[in-house]
Design a protein around this motif. Structure first.
Motif, PDB file in Angstrom:
ATOM      1  N   LEU A   1      21.004  17.257  -1.039  1.00 30.80           N
ATOM      2  CA  LEU A   1      21.243  18.252  -1.856  1.00 30.80           C
ATOM      3  C   LEU A   1      23.336  16.700  -1.483  1.00 30.80           C
ATOM      4  CD1 LEU A   1      21.477  21.605  -1.170  1.00 30.80           C
ATOM      5  CD2 LEU A   1      21.141  20.291  -3.097  1.00 30.80           C
ATOM      6  N   GLU A   2      23.285  16.244  -0.891  1.00 33.23           N
ATOM      7  CA  GLU A   2      24.460  15.542  -0.784  1.00 33.23           C
ATOM      8  C   GLU A   2      23.788  13.300  -1.028  1.00 33.23           C
ATOM      9  OE1 GLU A   2      24.938  14.751   3.521  1.00 33.23           O
ATOM     10  OE2 GLU A   2      26.743  16.036   3.506  1.00 33.23           O
ATOM     11  N   SER A   3      22.705  13.480  -1.054  1.00 31.28           N
ATOM     12  CA  SER A   3      22.472  12.767  -2.173  1.00 31.28           C
ATOM     13  C   SER A   3      22.470  12.272  -3.515  1.00 31.28           C
ATOM     14  CB  SER A   3      20.926  11.984  -1.709  1.00 31.28           C
ATOM     15  OG  SER A   3      19.941  12.523  -2.645  1.00 31.28           O
ATOM     16  N   GLY A   4      22.303  13.850  -4.271  1.00 34.62           N
ATOM     17  CA  GLY A   4      23.225  14.030  -5.711  1.00 34.62           C
ATOM     18  C   GLY A   4      21.980  15.108  -5.638  1.00 34.62           C
ATOM     19  N   GLY A   5      20.535  15.218  -5.582  1.00 35.71           N
ATOM     20  CA  GLY A   5      19.672  16.173  -6.002  1.00 35.71           C
ATOM     21  C   GLY A   5      19.698  17.164  -6.032  1.00 35.71           C
ATOM     22  N   ALA A   6      18.899  17.839  -7.055  1.00 34.13           N
ATOM     23  CA  ALA A   6      19.149  19.728  -7.147  1.00 34.13           C
ATOM     24  C   ALA A   6      17.963  20.102  -6.757  1.00 34.13           C
ATOM     25  CB  ALA A   6      19.190  19.740  -8.790  1.00 34.13           C
ATOM     26  N   LEU A   7      18.074  21.237  -6.332  1.00 30.84           N
ATOM     27  CA  LEU A   7      16.896  22.199  -6.547  1.00 30.84           C
ATOM     28  C   LEU A   7      16.929  23.565  -6.768  1.00 30.84           C
ATOM     29  CD1 LEU A   7      16.921  21.678  -2.369  1.00 30.84           C
ATOM     30  CD2 LEU A   7      15.431  20.652  -3.524  1.00 30.84           C
TER      31      LEU A   7
ATOM     32  N   GLU B   1       7.424  22.878  -3.234  1.00 35.50           N
ATOM     33  CA  GLU B   1       6.946  21.402  -3.730  1.00 35.50           C
ATOM     34  C   GLU B   1       7.171  19.919  -2.490  1.00 35.50           C
ATOM     35  OE1 GLU B   1       7.804  20.546  -8.013  1.00 35.50           O
ATOM     36  OE2 GLU B   1       6.175  22.027  -8.613  1.00 35.50           O
ATOM     37  N   GLN B   2       8.739  19.653  -2.723  1.00 37.72           N
ATOM     38  CA  GLN B   2       9.251  19.298  -1.868  1.00 37.72           C
ATOM     39  C   GLN B   2       9.333  19.038  -0.170  1.00 37.72           C
ATOM     40  OE1 GLN B   2      12.534  17.000  -4.062  1.00 37.72           O
ATOM     41  NE2 GLN B   2      12.561  15.735  -2.337  1.00 37.72           N
ATOM     42  N   PHE B   3       9.895  20.406  -0.180  1.00 38.01           N
ATOM     43  CA  PHE B   3       9.915  20.722   1.256  1.00 38.01           C
ATOM     44  C   PHE B   3       9.363  21.146   1.932  1.00 38.01           C
ATOM     45  CE2 PHE B   3      14.327  19.700  -0.533  1.00 38.01           C
ATOM     46  CZ  PHE B   3      14.387  17.754   0.203  1.00 38.01           C
ATOM     47  N   GLN B   4       8.361  22.789   1.277  1.00 38.51           N
ATOM     48  CA  GLN B   4       7.447  23.336   1.613  1.00 38.51           C
ATOM     49  C   GLN B   4       8.468  24.972   2.225  1.00 38.51           C
ATOM     50  OE1 GLN B   4       6.236  20.310   3.120  1.00 38.51           O
ATOM     51  NE2 GLN B   4       5.814  19.947   0.443  1.00 38.51           N
ATOM     52  N   CYS B   5       9.665  24.843   1.269  1.00 40.47           N
ATOM     53  CA  CYS B   5       9.886  26.346   1.889  1.00 40.47           C
ATOM     54  C   CYS B   5      10.077  27.491   0.450  1.00 40.47           C
ATOM     55  CB  CYS B   5      11.376  25.713   1.504  1.00 40.47           C
ATOM     56  SG  CYS B   5      13.007  26.818   2.117  1.00 40.47           S
ATOM     57  N   MET B   6       9.990  28.400   1.124  1.00 37.13           N
ATOM     58  CA  MET B   6       9.509  29.566   0.200  1.00 37.13           C
ATOM     59  C   MET B   6      10.896  30.478   0.249  1.00 37.13           C
ATOM     60  SD  MET B   6       4.945  30.456   0.694  1.00 37.13           S
ATOM     61  CE  MET B   6       5.415  31.500  -0.465  1.00 37.13           C
ATOM     62  N   SER B   7      11.409  30.240   0.647  1.00 41.23           N
ATOM     63  CA  SER B   7      12.708  30.639   1.498  1.00 41.23           C
ATOM     64  C   SER B   7      14.079  30.628   0.577  1.00 41.23           C
ATOM     65  CB  SER B   7      12.900  31.944   1.966  1.00 41.23           C
ATOM     66  OG  SER B   7      12.665  30.140   3.801  1.00 41.23           O
ATOM     67  N   LEU B   8      14.297  28.890  -0.782  1.00 38.50           N
ATOM     68  CA  LEU B   8      15.589  28.609   0.026  1.00 38.50           C
ATOM     69  C   LEU B   8      16.577  29.205  -0.025  1.00 38.50           C
ATOM     70  CD1 LEU B   8      17.157  25.971  -1.647  1.00 38.50           C
ATOM     71  CD2 LEU B   8      16.233  26.661  -3.914  1.00 38.50           C
TER      72      LEU B   8
ATOM     73  N   THR C   1      16.345  22.057   7.057  1.00 33.82           N
ATOM     74  CA  THR C   1      17.527  22.654   6.575  1.00 33.82           C
ATOM     75  C   THR C   1      18.607  21.373   6.310  1.00 33.82           C
ATOM     76  OG1 THR C   1      17.770  25.075   7.259  1.00 33.82           O
ATOM     77  CG2 THR C   1      19.553  23.987   5.949  1.00 33.82           C
ATOM     78  N   ASP C   2      18.132  20.598   7.773  1.00 30.98           N
ATOM     79  CA  ASP C   2      18.837  18.889   7.037  1.00 30.98           C
ATOM     80  C   ASP C   2      18.229  18.846   6.430  1.00 30.98           C
ATOM     81  OD1 ASP C   2      20.175  20.213   9.306  1.00 30.98           O
ATOM     82  OD2 ASP C   2      18.932  19.699  10.853  1.00 30.98           O
ATOM     83  N   ALA C   3      17.289  18.583   6.121  1.00 36.61           N
ATOM     84  CA  ALA C   3      16.557  18.082   5.071  1.00 36.61           C
ATOM     85  C   ALA C   3      17.351  18.033   3.284  1.00 36.61           C
ATOM     86  CB  ALA C   3      14.884  17.956   5.240  1.00 36.61           C
ATOM     87  N   MET C   4      16.525  19.104   3.298  1.00 34.76           N
ATOM     88  CA  MET C   4      17.655  19.521   1.908  1.00 34.76           C
ATOM     89  C   MET C   4      18.649  18.858   2.265  1.00 34.76           C
ATOM     90  SD  MET C   4      16.232  23.339   1.710  1.00 34.76           S
ATOM     91  CE  MET C   4      14.745  23.987   0.731  1.00 34.76           C
ATOM     92  N   LEU C   5      20.577  19.476   3.189  1.00 32.10           N
ATOM     93  CA  LEU C   5      21.193  18.878   2.756  1.00 32.10           C
ATOM     94  C   LEU C   5      21.731  17.616   2.343  1.00 32.10           C
ATOM     95  CD1 LEU C   5      24.331  20.004   3.710  1.00 32.10           C
ATOM     96  CD2 LEU C   5      23.981  19.224   6.253  1.00 32.10           C
ATOM     97  N   LEU C   6      20.440  16.326   3.680  1.00 36.80           N
ATOM     98  CA  LEU C   6      20.622  15.563   2.863  1.00 36.80           C
ATOM     99  C   LEU C   6      20.177  14.847   1.530  1.00 36.80           C
ATOM    100  CD1 LEU C   6      18.834  13.481   5.800  1.00 36.80           C
ATOM    101  CD2 LEU C   6      21.367  13.441   5.531  1.00 36.80           C
TER     102      LEU C   6
END
Length: 75
Positions: free
Chosen positions: A11-17, A24-31, A4-9
């Motif tokens: 998103l804050e850097s301008g990324g989209a998920l 693929e990027q975070f091995q997260c199956m429950s976005l 969750t913290d990695a996703m927050l960083l």
């Protein structure tokens, strides 16, 4: 650092998920669950449904963040 913290960083850097990119990027199956975690922690997260033909070429929810004038995240 948690997923969750990695996703927050990211998103804050301008990324989209999207769910596929989160897998693929975070091995997260429950976005949606991780975005709910961010909302409960006080981060204003917005989701928008993306239709095929948009620049992402993916159907489904798109989570994106950038700081607006009021500190809110806008897509």
């Amino acid at each position: 650092m948690s997923t969750t913290d990695a996703m927050l960083l990211y998103l804050e850097s301008g990324g989209a998920l999207t769910p596929l990119k989160a897998l693929e990027q975070f091995q997260c199956m429950s976005l949606s669950q991780r975005m709910g975690d961010l909302k409960r922690r006080g981060h204003p997260v917005e989701a928008h449904i993306v239709q095929a033909g948009n620049p992402t070429q993916l159907d489904g929810p798109l989570y994106r963040a950038c700081h607006g004038a009021r500190g809110l995240w806008h897509v």
